[in-house]
Design a protein around this motif. Structure first.
Motif, short mmCIF file in Angstrom:
data_model
loop_
_atom_site.label_atom_id
_atom_site.label_comp_id
_atom_site.label_asym_id
_atom_site.label_seq_id
_atom_site.Cartn_x
_atom_site.Cartn_y
_atom_site.Cartn_z
N ARG A 1 0.91 -1.13 0.21
CA ARG A 1 0.12 -0.64 0.16
C ARG A 1 1.14 1.39 0.15
O ARG A 1 2.68 1.53 0.24
CB ARG A 1 -0.60 0.02 0.84
N THR A 2 0.58 2.93 -0.35
CA THR A 2 1.46 3.38 -0.73
C THR A 2 0.22 4.40 0.87
O THR A 2 -1.16 4.72 0.91
CB THR A 2 1.21 4.59 -1.69
N ALA A 3 1.14 5.37 1.05
CA ALA A 3 0.55 6.45 2.08
C ALA A 3 0.47 7.46 1.40
O ALA A 3 1.01 8.17 -0.09
CB ALA A 3 1.60 7.08 2.58
N ASP A 4 -0.64 7.74 1.14
CA ASP A 4 -1.54 9.69 0.61
C ASP A 4 -2.45 9.81 1.22
O ASP A 4 -3.20 9.98 1.63
CB ASP A 4 -2.86 8.06 0.24
N PRO A 5 -1.71 11.41 1.64
CA PRO A 5 -1.86 12.54 2.97
C PRO A 5 -3.08 12.47 1.96
O PRO A 5 -3.83 13.18 3.06
CB PRO A 5 -0.90 13.74 2.52
N LEU A 6 -3.62 12.94 0.88
CA LEU A 6 -5.05 13.27 0.88
C LEU A 6 -5.59 11.86 1.16
O LEU A 6 -7.12 12.62 1.94
CB LEU A 6 -5.77 12.87 -0.49
N ASP A 7 -6.00 10.93 1.84
CA ASP A 7 -6.77 10.08 2.55
C ASP A 7 -6.84 10.65 3.80
O ASP A 7 -7.81 10.59 4.73
CB ASP A 7 -5.61 8.70 2.51
N ALA A 8 -5.66 10.48 4.58
CA ALA A 8 -5.30 11.29 6.18
C ALA A 8 -6.26 12.76 6.33
O ALA A 8 -6.96 12.73 7.02
CB ALA A 8 -4.02 11.68 6.39
N VAL A 9 -6.37 13.44 4.69
CA VAL A 9 -7.16 14.58 5.29
C VAL A 9 -8.39 14.37 4.96
O VAL A 9 -9.53 14.77 5.48
CB VAL A 9 -6.78 15.87 4.12
N VAL A 10 -8.83 13.61 4.39
CA VAL A 10 -10.04 12.50 4.61
C VAL A 10 -11.06 11.96 5.28
O VAL A 10 -11.97 12.39 6.04
CB VAL A 10 -10.48 11.67 3.15
#
Length: 110
Positions: A84-93
């Protein structure tokens, strides 16, 4: 069934579900359509917030803990060998999901 179990049980169940959803290997995570993961993140963190409030957790402590969990889960997704990859947008969501959960909680309590 005790009141504590009735209120804390759902929160514990959602925490376990979140661990499964957030740390499941990519190969075991179906993609129905692009962007569905954002909806899953939003829903998951709203559910964590709602059940955490129902369990009697303070809003400040719950929000602080969930914000840390959101960021740490993304960092771990990038570091663990789970494809899996880290996605900063996921943290924002995730944080938006927390806010949605708080708004729903406030509405329900009125």
């Amino acid at each position: 069934m005790s009141t504590r179990l009735r209120t804390a049980g759902p929160f514990a169940a959602v925490v376990v579900a979140s661990l499964f959803v957030l740390f499941n290997p990519a190969s075991a995570t179906p993609t129905v359509w692009p962007g569905i993961d954002k909806l899953v993140h939003l829903t998951l963190f709203a559910a964590l917030t709602l059940t955490g409030r129902r369990a009697g957790l303070s809003p400040v402590g719950l929000v602080a803990g969930l914000v840390v969990y959101a960021g740490a889960s993304e960092v771990l997704q990038g570091l663990l060998p789970i494809e899996r990859t880290a996605d900063p947008l996921d943290a924002v969501v995730d944080v938006v999901g927390i806010a949605v959960g708080l708004l729903i909680d406030r509405r329900v309590r009125r």
